[in-house]
Design a protein around this motif. Sequence first.
Motif, short mmCIF file in Angstrom:
data_model
loop_
_atom_site.label_atom_id
_atom_site.label_comp_id
_atom_site.label_asym_id
_atom_site.label_seq_id
_atom_site.Cartn_x
_atom_site.Cartn_y
_atom_site.Cartn_z
N GLY A 1 37.26 4.06 17.73
CA GLY A 1 36.10 4.44 18.51
C GLY A 1 35.09 3.33 18.74
N TYR A 2 35.37 2.14 18.26
CA TYR A 2 34.43 1.04 18.43
C TYR A 2 34.87 0.11 19.56
CZ TYR A 2 32.15 2.32 14.06
OH TYR A 2 31.46 2.99 13.09
N SER A 3 33.91 -0.45 20.25
CA SER A 3 34.23 -1.44 21.28
C SER A 3 34.40 -2.81 20.60
CB SER A 3 33.10 -1.51 22.31
OG SER A 3 31.88 -1.86 21.68
N PHE A 4 34.83 -3.79 21.38
CA PHE A 4 35.07 -5.13 20.86
C PHE A 4 34.07 -6.11 21.46
CE2 PHE A 4 39.16 -2.97 21.01
CZ PHE A 4 39.64 -3.16 19.72
N THR A 5 33.63 -7.07 20.66
CA THR A 5 32.85 -8.18 21.16
C THR A 5 33.45 -9.48 20.63
OG1 THR A 5 30.81 -6.88 21.24
CG2 THR A 5 30.57 -9.27 21.26
N VAL A 6 33.73 -10.41 21.52
CA VAL A 6 34.34 -11.69 21.14
C VAL A 6 33.43 -12.83 21.58
CG1 VAL A 6 36.31 -13.23 21.48
CG2 VAL A 6 36.67 -10.76 21.34
N SER B 1 42.78 -23.26 32.56
CA SER B 1 42.10 -24.46 33.05
C SER B 1 42.25 -25.65 32.11
CB SER B 1 40.60 -24.18 33.24
OG SER B 1 39.97 -23.96 32.00
N GLY B 2 42.57 -25.37 30.86
CA GLY B 2 42.64 -26.44 29.86
C GLY B 2 41.28 -26.89 29.36
N GLU B 3 40.21 -26.18 29.76
CA GLU B 3 38.86 -26.57 29.41
C GLU B 3 38.34 -25.76 28.22
OE1 GLU B 3 36.83 -28.89 31.02
OE2 GLU B 3 38.61 -29.45 32.18
N ALA B 4 37.50 -26.39 27.41
CA ALA B 4 36.80 -25.67 26.35
C ALA B 4 35.75 -24.76 26.98
CB ALA B 4 36.14 -26.65 25.38
N ILE B 5 35.60 -23.55 26.44
CA ILE B 5 34.64 -22.59 27.00
C ILE B 5 33.77 -22.02 25.86
CG2 ILE B 5 35.85 -21.97 29.10
CD1 ILE B 5 37.10 -19.61 27.58
N PRO B 6 32.82 -22.81 25.37
CA PRO B 6 31.98 -22.33 24.26
C PRO B 6 30.87 -21.39 24.73
CG PRO B 6 31.29 -24.52 24.94
CD PRO B 6 32.51 -24.19 25.75
N ASP B 7 30.33 -20.63 23.76
CA ASP B 7 29.12 -19.82 23.97
C ASP B 7 29.27 -18.75 25.04
OD1 ASP B 7 27.78 -21.34 22.02
OD2 ASP B 7 27.28 -22.87 23.51
N ILE B 8 30.45 -18.16 25.11
CA ILE B 8 30.70 -17.04 26.01
C ILE B 8 30.92 -15.79 25.17
CG2 ILE B 8 32.37 -16.04 27.62
CD1 ILE B 8 32.73 -18.80 28.81
N VAL B 9 30.29 -14.70 25.55
CA VAL B 9 30.45 -13.43 24.83
C VAL B 9 31.12 -12.42 25.75
CG1 VAL B 9 29.27 -11.53 23.67
CG2 VAL B 9 28.42 -13.87 23.39
N LEU B 10 32.30 -11.97 25.36
CA LEU B 10 33.05 -10.99 26.14
C LEU B 10 33.18 -9.69 25.35
CD1 LEU B 10 35.94 -13.26 27.52
CD2 LEU B 10 33.79 -12.65 28.65
N LYS B 11 33.26 -8.58 26.07
CA LYS B 11 33.32 -7.27 25.43
C LYS B 11 34.43 -6.44 26.05
CE LYS B 11 28.28 -7.40 24.88
NZ LYS B 11 27.00 -6.70 25.18
N ALA B 12 34.82 -5.38 25.35
CA ALA B 12 35.82 -4.46 25.88
C ALA B 12 35.63 -3.09 25.25
CB ALA B 12 37.23 -4.97 25.60
N PRO B 13 35.90 -2.03 26.01
CA PRO B 13 35.77 -0.67 25.48
C PRO B 13 36.78 -0.40 24.37
CG PRO B 13 35.89 -0.67 27.89
CD PRO B 13 36.28 -2.03 27.42
N SER B 14 36.48 0.61 23.58
CA SER B 14 37.41 1.04 22.55
C SER B 14 38.77 1.36 23.16
CB SER B 14 36.86 2.29 21.86
OG SER B 14 37.79 2.82 20.95
N GLY B 15 39.84 0.96 22.48
CA GLY B 15 41.19 1.21 22.96
C GLY B 15 41.74 0.13 23.85
N SER B 16 40.94 -0.89 24.15
CA SER B 16 41.41 -1.97 25.02
C SER B 16 42.45 -2.84 24.33
CB SER B 16 40.23 -2.86 25.45
OG SER B 16 39.30 -2.15 26.23
#
Length: 229
Positions: free
Chosen positions: A12-17, A28-43
Amino acid sequence: ADGSFVLNGKRGYSFTVRTDETTIDSSSGEAIPDIVLKAPSGSGVVTPTTTIMEETGLDGASVNAVLGLPADLDPTQFNPFSEDADPEMALAAEKVAHQVMTTVTAISSAVEGTGASSDDAFSLAIASVGDIVRQKGEAIADDPNADVTLDFTNTDDIETITNRAVERVEETGVGDADSFKEMASTLVEAVSNVNSEINNAEDLSSDDSKALFSLGSELNEQVKAAAED
């Protein structure tokens, strides 16, 4: 090695990465720092599209309609880098993902360059995109046949998002509103140009496509430096 992980715990919890300087975007082969992505529960995936779902509270079908993704794509499960992924659908999903992130991170870099922290700037940028997606998604409820697609190559649509970001800077005090306003028109053109180039990608693995997908990172560096100046 492919970025997958398993978390055992309560349902029942969502995800945050959160990414850092060691996170490499494979397309892209590029570093991607300081990005926050989320997803609903069950993703089964955490992506820019699932992040917008969490930001807006819209379902996958509504977000697909606004972002111009195929109607039969499940944003919470579709992995464009899976071996059995449909190539055309994978390319469409990855193009949109990069266009969304180009827009979000360009705004974020500009706000950060005016004095905001990276976390606050990113939150403001993704919320600004979310506000516009939510407006368009809610319009579908009123008219299922309405054309609500948000075109990330269109300067008018990018300007709408940027104007919302200006409002959020003024409302929250995150960054310097006057400095951000001075950059707004240039930012709109630059984001539109990069997103238009991303549309030219023909696959997810060639050097030409990687070069196109890496343009967003180059833009972020330029935007942040310009805002600081």
